[in-house]
Design a protein around this motif. Structure first.
Motif, PDB file in Angstrom:
ATOM      1  N   VAL A 101       8.025  96.922  30.521  1.00  0.00           N
ATOM      2  CA  VAL A 101       9.271  96.944  30.925  1.00  0.00           C
ATOM      3  C   VAL A 101       9.386  96.221  32.400  1.00  0.00           C
ATOM      4  O   VAL A 101       8.555  96.468  33.278  1.00  0.00           O
ATOM      5  CB  VAL A 101       9.608  98.419  30.704  1.00  0.00           C
ATOM      6  CG1 VAL A 101       8.703  99.288  31.519  1.00  0.00           C
ATOM      7  CG2 VAL A 101      11.098  98.630  31.274  1.00  0.00           C
ATOM      8  N   ALA A 102      10.204  95.615  32.432  1.00  0.00           N
ATOM      9  CA  ALA A 102      10.699  94.773  33.747  1.00  0.00           C
ATOM     10  C   ALA A 102      12.058  95.342  34.292  1.00  0.00           C
ATOM     11  O   ALA A 102      12.907  95.739  33.735  1.00  0.00           O
ATOM     12  CB  ALA A 102      10.712  93.244  33.556  1.00  0.00           C
TER      13      ALA A 102
ATOM     14  N   THR B 148      13.831  95.872  29.551  1.00  0.00           N
ATOM     15  CA  THR B 148      14.094  95.930  30.764  1.00  0.00           C
ATOM     16  C   THR B 148      14.195  97.398  31.014  1.00  0.00           C
ATOM     17  O   THR B 148      14.141  98.379  29.955  1.00  0.00           O
ATOM     18  CB  THR B 148      15.354  95.412  31.221  1.00  0.00           C
ATOM     19  OG1 THR B 148      16.687  96.221  30.660  1.00  0.00           O
ATOM     20  CG2 THR B 148      15.430  93.855  30.628  1.00  0.00           C
ATOM     21  N   ILE B 149      14.340  98.012  32.162  1.00  0.00           N
ATOM     22  CA  ILE B 149      14.473  99.407  32.616  1.00  0.00           C
ATOM     23  C   ILE B 149      16.004  99.828  32.024  1.00  0.00           C
ATOM     24  O   ILE B 149      15.912 101.144  31.887  1.00  0.00           O
ATOM     25  CB  ILE B 149      14.441  99.651  33.971  1.00  0.00           C
ATOM     26  CG1 ILE B 149      15.483  98.835  34.759  1.00  0.00           C
ATOM     27  CG2 ILE B 149      12.936  99.357  34.426  1.00  0.00           C
ATOM     28  CD1 ILE B 149      15.560  99.334  36.500  1.00  0.00           C
ATOM     29  N   TYR B 150      16.708  98.915  31.711  1.00  0.00           N
ATOM     30  CA  TYR B 150      17.950  99.264  30.999  1.00  0.00           C
ATOM     31  C   TYR B 150      18.014  99.641  29.510  1.00  0.00           C
ATOM     32  O   TYR B 150      19.059 100.360  29.107  1.00  0.00           O
ATOM     33  CB  TYR B 150      18.996  98.136  31.300  1.00  0.00           C
ATOM     34  CG  TYR B 150      19.128  98.098  32.775  1.00  0.00           C
ATOM     35  CD1 TYR B 150      19.866  98.773  33.883  1.00  0.00           C
ATOM     36  CD2 TYR B 150      18.482  96.739  33.401  1.00  0.00           C
ATOM     37  CE1 TYR B 150      20.147  98.439  35.189  1.00  0.00           C
ATOM     38  CE2 TYR B 150      18.670  96.389  34.662  1.00  0.00           C
ATOM     39  CZ  TYR B 150      19.155  97.407  35.557  1.00  0.00           C
ATOM     40  OH  TYR B 150      19.165  97.003  36.796  1.00  0.00           O
ATOM     41  N   ASN B 151      17.175  99.298  28.790  1.00  0.00           N
ATOM     42  CA  ASN B 151      17.045  99.148  27.355  1.00  0.00           C
ATOM     43  C   ASN B 151      15.712  99.804  26.837  1.00  0.00           C
ATOM     44  O   ASN B 151      15.619  99.734  25.450  1.00  0.00           O
ATOM     45  CB  ASN B 151      17.493  97.972  26.536  1.00  0.00           C
ATOM     46  CG  ASN B 151      16.465  96.785  26.957  1.00  0.00           C
ATOM     47  OD1 ASN B 151      15.518  97.016  27.760  1.00  0.00           O
ATOM     48  ND2 ASN B 151      16.705  95.564  26.397  1.00  0.00           N
TER      49      ASN B 151
ATOM     50  N   SER C 159      15.501  99.312  44.981  1.00  0.00           N
ATOM     51  CA  SER C 159      15.891 100.671  44.723  1.00  0.00           C
ATOM     52  C   SER C 159      16.381 101.012  43.229  1.00  0.00           C
ATOM     53  O   SER C 159      16.274 102.109  42.742  1.00  0.00           O
ATOM     54  CB  SER C 159      17.421 100.929  45.703  1.00  0.00           C
ATOM     55  OG  SER C 159      18.335 100.006  45.255  1.00  0.00           O
ATOM     56  N   THR C 160      16.884  99.877  42.748  1.00  0.00           N
ATOM     57  CA  THR C 160      17.179 100.120  41.076  1.00  0.00           C
ATOM     58  C   THR C 160      15.914 100.532  40.381  1.00  0.00           C
ATOM     59  O   THR C 160      15.905 101.398  39.330  1.00  0.00           O
ATOM     60  CB  THR C 160      17.610  98.827  40.413  1.00  0.00           C
ATOM     61  OG1 THR C 160      18.969  98.633  41.310  1.00  0.00           O
ATOM     62  CG2 THR C 160      18.048  98.869  39.127  1.00  0.00           C
ATOM     63  N   LEU C 161      14.571  99.723  40.757  1.00  0.00           N
ATOM     64  CA  LEU C 161      13.607 100.179  39.989  1.00  0.00           C
ATOM     65  C   LEU C 161      12.917 101.670  40.591  1.00  0.00           C
ATOM     66  O   LEU C 161      12.601 102.473  39.499  1.00  0.00           O
ATOM     67  CB  LEU C 161      12.394  99.144  40.188  1.00  0.00           C
ATOM     68  CG  LEU C 161      10.976  99.397  39.605  1.00  0.00           C
ATOM     69  CD1 LEU C 161      11.164  99.402  38.285  1.00  0.00           C
ATOM     70  CD2 LEU C 161      10.052  98.150  40.254  1.00  0.00           C
ATOM     71  N   THR C 162      12.889 101.834  41.809  1.00  0.00           N
ATOM     72  CA  THR C 162      12.349 103.155  42.134  1.00  0.00           C
ATOM     73  C   THR C 162      13.169 104.216  41.745  1.00  0.00           C
ATOM     74  O   THR C 162      12.486 105.197  41.349  1.00  0.00           O
ATOM     75  CB  THR C 162      12.197 102.945  43.705  1.00  0.00           C
ATOM     76  OG1 THR C 162      13.411 102.741  44.237  1.00  0.00           O
ATOM     77  CG2 THR C 162      11.028 101.920  44.019  1.00  0.00           C
ATOM     78  N   GLU C 163      14.369 104.047  41.667  1.00  0.00           N
ATOM     79  CA  GLU C 163      15.319 105.254  41.083  1.00  0.00           C
ATOM     80  C   GLU C 163      15.087 105.369  39.488  1.00  0.00           C
ATOM     81  O   GLU C 163      15.022 106.406  39.149  1.00  0.00           O
ATOM     82  CB  GLU C 163      16.801 104.823  41.437  1.00  0.00           C
ATOM     83  CG  GLU C 163      17.117 104.939  42.882  1.00  0.00           C
ATOM     84  CD  GLU C 163      18.352 104.519  43.030  1.00  0.00           C
ATOM     85  OE1 GLU C 163      19.266 104.030  42.204  1.00  0.00           O
ATOM     86  OE2 GLU C 163      18.910 104.377  44.576  1.00  0.00           O
ATOM     87  N   TRP C 164      14.743 104.235  38.747  1.00  0.00           N
ATOM     88  CA  TRP C 164      14.482 104.427  37.498  1.00  0.00           C
ATOM     89  C   TRP C 164      13.081 104.937  37.401  1.00  0.00           C
ATOM     90  O   TRP C 164      13.022 106.019  36.393  1.00  0.00           O
ATOM     91  CB  TRP C 164      14.267 103.042  36.830  1.00  0.00           C
ATOM     92  CG  TRP C 164      14.124 103.046  35.350  1.00  0.00           C
ATOM     93  CD1 TRP C 164      14.574 103.429  34.240  1.00  0.00           C
ATOM     94  CD2 TRP C 164      12.634 102.864  34.654  1.00  0.00           C
ATOM     95  NE1 TRP C 164      14.217 103.223  33.245  1.00  0.00           N
ATOM     96  CE2 TRP C 164      12.747 103.235  33.405  1.00  0.00           C
ATOM     97  CE3 TRP C 164      11.405 102.605  35.283  1.00  0.00           C
ATOM     98  CZ2 TRP C 164      11.715 102.980  32.470  1.00  0.00           C
ATOM     99  CZ3 TRP C 164      10.249 102.464  34.738  1.00  0.00           C
ATOM    100  CH2 TRP C 164      10.518 102.791  33.251  1.00  0.00           C
TER     101      TRP C 164
ATOM    102  N   LYS D  17       7.622 105.041  47.228  1.00  0.00           N
ATOM    103  CA  LYS D  17       9.087 104.760  47.429  1.00  0.00           C
ATOM    104  C   LYS D  17      10.063 105.689  46.515  1.00  0.00           C
ATOM    105  O   LYS D  17      11.435 105.812  46.847  1.00  0.00           O
ATOM    106  CB  LYS D  17       9.372 103.521  47.438  1.00  0.00           C
ATOM    107  CG  LYS D  17       9.018 102.715  48.566  1.00  0.00           C
ATOM    108  CD  LYS D  17       9.747 102.789  50.002  1.00  0.00           C
ATOM    109  CE  LYS D  17      10.936 102.721  50.208  1.00  0.00           C
ATOM    110  NZ  LYS D  17      11.212 101.665  51.025  1.00  0.00           N
ATOM    111  N   ALA D  18       9.626 105.953  45.373  1.00  0.00           N
ATOM    112  CA  ALA D  18      10.172 106.775  44.321  1.00  0.00           C
ATOM    113  C   ALA D  18      10.124 108.216  44.530  1.00  0.00           C
ATOM    114  O   ALA D  18      10.453 109.185  44.001  1.00  0.00           O
ATOM    115  CB  ALA D  18       9.659 106.378  42.713  1.00  0.00           C
TER     116      ALA D  18
END
Length: 199
Positions: free
Chosen positions: A45-46, A65-68, A90-95, A118-119
């Motif tokens: 997953v990217a 992806t982290i969205y699907n 931040s999008t990745l660490t929040e996911w 960072k998460a």
């Protein structure tokens, strides 16, 4: 009659300038131990669509992806030079943080620990990373309990971290043993012809 447990979904996060063995080692361990997909379903997953270029120019095509991506039971966050960029994504660490809330285990390999720091997942834990990134991890996770050096991996219960590169294989074999029994881990190591010495 009890139904068998569904296969655990293992999400391996990949990103540009990832260290190849950091993700490929754990991928191989969980694939080899998966019982033909009955025990583990492994996927990459990217944080974005399209190919990911690993260290050395290796091109990868992430499955999701982290969205699907499917909701993972295990999350593996590898390292490499790109981890120093992605820790500020931040999008990745929040996911990772939100997905970790429902995951069974969160694993990091090498400098992947910087991303999960960072998460906000490392507070109060015993942590480790590549020996050359120890000071960097101390700065990234000042509220963590102890930096563990000279060990291949550190188990905090839900959060398990490994030292650098090939140590991700040892950590993954350990996790297989924890989840499916020591015999499965030893059989997996034998099939891989890997010299595994459980800590």
């Amino acid at each position: 009659m009890d139904q068998a447990r569904p296969a655990r979904k293992v999400a391996i996060v990949v990103f540009n300038q990832i260290e190849a063995l950091d993700f490929a080692g754990p991928y191989e361990v969980f694939l080899t131990s998966s019982g033909g997909g009955q025990d583990f379903q492994i996927f990459t997953v990217a944080p974005h669509e399209g190919p990911v270029v690993a260290l050395g120019g290796l091109s990868l095509n992430p499955a999701y992806t982290i969205y699907n991506c499917p909701t993972p039971d295990l999350i593996i966050v590898p390292g490499g030079p790109g981890a120093r960029t992605e820790k500020n994504n931040s999008t990745l660490t929040e996911w990772i943080a939100s997905t970790a809330a429902t995951a069974e285990l969160v694993l990091s390999v090498c400098t992947g620990a910087l991303i999960i720091a960072k998460a906000d997942l490392l507070e109060g834990l015993n942590i480790t990373t590549h020996h050359r990134a120890i000071e960097e991890l101390k700065a990234a996770a000042p509220a963590s309990s102890v930096i563990v050096e000279n060990k291949r991996y550190v188990d905090n219960g839900k959060i398990i971290l490994s030292a650098g590169v090939s140590a991700g294989i040892d950590m993954s074999l350990y996790v297989v043993g924890r989840l499916l029994g020591a015999e499965r881990a030893l059989r997996t190591a034998s099939l891989m012809e890997y010299d595994y010495n459980p800590e």
